[in-house]
Design a protein around this motif. Structure first.
Motif, short mmCIF file in Angstrom:
data_model
loop_
_atom_site.label_atom_id
_atom_site.label_comp_id
_atom_site.label_asym_id
_atom_site.label_seq_id
_atom_site.Cartn_x
_atom_site.Cartn_y
_atom_site.Cartn_z
N ARG A 217 0.83 -1.21 0.00
CA ARG A 217 0.00 0.00 0.00
C ARG A 217 0.86 1.26 0.00
N ALA A 218 1.90 1.27 0.82
CA ALA A 218 2.77 2.46 0.91
C ALA A 218 3.43 2.75 -0.44
N LEU A 219 3.90 1.72 -1.12
CA LEU A 219 4.54 1.92 -2.43
C LEU A 219 3.56 2.45 -3.46
N VAL A 220 2.36 1.86 -3.50
CA VAL A 220 1.35 2.30 -4.47
C VAL A 220 0.96 3.76 -4.22
N LEU A 221 0.73 4.12 -2.96
CA LEU A 221 0.31 5.49 -2.64
C LEU A 221 1.44 6.50 -2.81
N SER A 222 2.69 6.02 -2.83
CA SER A 222 3.85 6.91 -3.01
C SER A 222 4.17 7.17 -4.47
N ALA A 223 3.52 6.46 -5.39
CA ALA A 223 3.95 6.48 -6.79
C ALA A 223 3.96 7.87 -7.41
N ASP A 224 3.01 8.72 -7.04
CA ASP A 224 3.02 10.06 -7.63
C ASP A 224 2.26 11.02 -6.72
N GLY A 225 2.60 12.29 -6.84
CA GLY A 225 1.93 13.30 -6.03
C GLY A 225 1.47 14.50 -6.84
N GLY A 226 1.32 14.31 -8.15
CA GLY A 226 0.91 15.43 -8.99
C GLY A 226 2.10 16.06 -9.67
N ILE A 310 -3.02 5.05 7.30
CA ILE A 310 -3.14 4.96 8.75
C ILE A 310 -4.29 4.05 9.16
N SER A 311 -5.38 4.09 8.40
CA SER A 311 -6.55 3.28 8.75
C SER A 311 -6.26 1.79 8.68
N GLU A 312 -5.26 1.40 7.88
CA GLU A 312 -4.94 -0.01 7.73
C GLU A 312 -3.72 -0.44 8.55
N ALA A 313 -3.11 0.49 9.26
CA ALA A 313 -1.81 0.21 9.88
C ALA A 313 -1.89 -0.51 11.22
N ASP A 314 -3.06 -0.47 11.89
CA ASP A 314 -3.19 -1.09 13.22
C ASP A 314 -2.06 -0.61 14.13
N LEU A 315 -1.97 0.70 14.32
CA LEU A 315 -0.87 1.31 15.08
C LEU A 315 -0.93 0.90 16.54
N PRO A 316 0.23 0.79 17.19
CA PRO A 316 0.25 0.54 18.63
C PRO A 316 -0.44 1.68 19.38
N GLN A 317 -0.91 1.41 20.58
CA GLN A 317 -1.76 2.36 21.31
C GLN A 317 -1.10 3.71 21.54
N ASP A 318 0.18 3.71 21.93
CA ASP A 318 0.84 4.99 22.23
C ASP A 318 0.94 5.87 20.99
N LEU A 319 1.29 5.27 19.86
CA LEU A 319 1.44 6.05 18.64
C LEU A 319 0.09 6.49 18.08
N ALA A 320 -0.91 5.60 18.16
CA ALA A 320 -2.24 5.96 17.69
C ALA A 320 -2.80 7.13 18.51
N ARG A 321 -2.59 7.11 19.81
CA ARG A 321 -3.07 8.19 20.66
C ARG A 321 -2.35 9.50 20.35
N PRO A 334 -2.94 14.37 9.67
CA PRO A 334 -1.57 13.89 9.44
C PRO A 334 -1.20 13.95 7.96
N THR A 335 0.05 14.24 7.70
CA THR A 335 0.56 14.25 6.33
C THR A 335 0.86 12.83 5.87
N PHE A 336 1.05 12.68 4.57
CA PHE A 336 1.40 11.37 4.05
C PHE A 336 2.78 10.94 4.56
N GLY A 337 3.68 11.91 4.72
CA GLY A 337 5.00 11.59 5.26
C GLY A 337 4.91 11.01 6.66
N ALA A 339 2.32 9.46 7.90
CA ALA A 339 1.72 8.13 7.77
C ALA A 339 2.77 7.09 7.40
N LEU A 340 3.68 7.43 6.49
CA LEU A 340 4.76 6.52 6.12
C LEU A 340 5.66 6.22 7.31
N VAL A 341 5.97 7.27 8.08
CA VAL A 341 6.81 7.09 9.26
C VAL A 341 6.11 6.18 10.27
N ALA A 342 4.82 6.39 10.49
CA ALA A 342 4.07 5.58 11.45
C ALA A 342 4.07 4.11 11.03
#
Length: 394
Positions: A217-226, A310-321, A334-337, A339-342
């Motif tokens: 998902r991260a690769l597909v969403l990173s492919a282009d930004g306009g 982010i909706s698909e990442a199942d983030l740990p509780q501390d980071l999600a909060r 949150p920015t896409f950047g 989301a990638l970091v998370a």
């Protein structure tokens, strides 16, 4: 008394103070608009150390209507139509009403099931046959001490090898692009089974099989930004005769030094601090005015790619909060950047893997811009205006 030529410039270009007032933003945001190609800028003829900004672009971004509602008075007069042309035709991607589309297909919807190979075929307009069918693994390691270094080295090597002066048919160029993307992924992931591109990276990073879809998902969403600065750099190189690999290398170098990567790096540092100190770190960063990763001027309503990831990442509780409270504190999504970091932290990837994901995915889109420019692109007419010391003055 102003000449006719000088008068035609009045109203078309404004100083920084007026541009900031019209947009209602800080100077950093204005510079980001310029770096991403959303606002044209030029040196002030009376003081080359200062910049002037195109009123038409400022009006478009601010939603302001010019006096009398006639946008035509802000555009270049007809007699200048033979001057520099900064409008490029692109069929690669477009953002409309808060959504990003790759050749008419919603990027977020594509990310549900598509691989990077699928998206590359779509963006390269490879309808009849898969160019990846012609790709064979390359023997030998790519030099470099980091994933990014090996990625640049792989593109540079292909740029040298593919620098042919004779024209190539479109299908041949697509196969060339497939080889470039394949070798770029191998440069980062290393040798191994000929799996899908995201599976090779997941295997190299020791990602659980059930979590490999996040890499995809991260690769597909990173492919282009306009049509941003990296895309423009790629198209300029392609228009100048560079091979797809050479043009993509120009775009990737532009991306590596862009505000996008800087923001991603700052967001990465913030995420590390948050995971160590919970949300108190977010509050202190917000109070100090250095909370990174929330709000993108290109996506005032929030980047749909970030929300989807982010909706698909199942983030740990501390980071999600912390993400949730950071959004509440800033009032920005949150920015896409970020989301990638998370996701990178969630998968326990190497330190710079978020930027690596962005750059690898973006190679597919940059190759698409190179191909589009070479086969269907409009001519790029630009003029370099010298503003330095008078020749022979020193």
């Amino acid at each position: 008394m102003q000449s006719a030529g000088t008068a035609s410039q009045v109203g078309r270009w404004i100083g920084r103070g007026e541009a900031l007032a019209r947009l209602g933003v800080k100077a950093q945001t204005l510079y980001a608009y310029v770096s991403r190609g959303r606002i044209a800028a030029r040196p002030d003829p009376e003081d080359p150390r200062r910049s002037l900004y195109a009123v038409a672009d400022v009006i478009r971004l601010s939603g302001e209507e010019p006096a009398g509602g006639d946008i035509g008075q802000w555009l270049p007069p007809p007699e200048e139509s033979n001057g520099p042309d900064f409008e490029l035709r692109s069929s690669v991607s477009i953002s409309v009403k808060g959504r990003l589309f790759y050749r008419g297909m919603d990027a977020v919807q594509l990310a549900e099931t598509a691989t990077l190979e699928n998206v590359a075929r779509l963006m390269w307009d490879a309808r009849s046959a898969s160019p990846f069918a012609e790709v064979r693994p390359r023997v030998g390691a790519t030099p470099g001490h980091s994933a990014r270094g090996r990625l640049f080295a792989a593109l540079a090597r292909r740029a040298e090898e593919d620098a042919e002066l004779k024209p190539r048919p479109a299908d041949g160029l697509r196969i060339e692009c497939a080889r470039v993307l394949d070798e770029a992924v191998d440069a980062v992931a290393g040798p191994g089974p000929r799996l899908f591109l995201h599976q090779r990276l997941a295997r190299a990073w020791k990602v659980r099989e059930g979590d490999a879809h996040l890499v995809r998902r991260a690769l597909v969403l990173s492919a282009d930004g306009g049509l941003d600065a990296p895309a423009l750099a790629t198209r300029a190189a392609a228009a100048g005769g560079a091979s797809p690999a050479g043009a993509a290398l120009a775009g990737l170098a532009t991306l590596a030094g862009s505000a996008t990567i800087i923001d991603l790096s700052r967001a990465s540092a913030w995420v590390v601090a948050v995971r160590r100190q919970a949300v108190d770190a977010a509050r202190r960063a917000h109070e100090a005015g250095v909370l990174s990763g929330f709000g993108d001027p290109d996506w005032p309503g929030g980047d749909p790619r970030a929300a989807a990831l982010i909706s698909e990442a199942d983030l740990p509780q501390d980071l999600a909060r912390a993400m949730r409270e950071g959004e509440e504190m800033t009032g920005r999504a949150p920015t896409f950047g970020l989301a990638l970091v998370a996701v990178a932290r969630r998968l326990e990837l190497p330190r710079d893997a978020a930027a690596d994901l962005l750059m690898i995915g973006r190679v597919a889109g940059l190759l698409a811009h190179a191909l589009d420019q070479t086969t269907n692109g409009s001519p790029i007419r630009a003029r370099l205006r010298y503003v330095g010391p008078e020749p022979g003055a020193n």
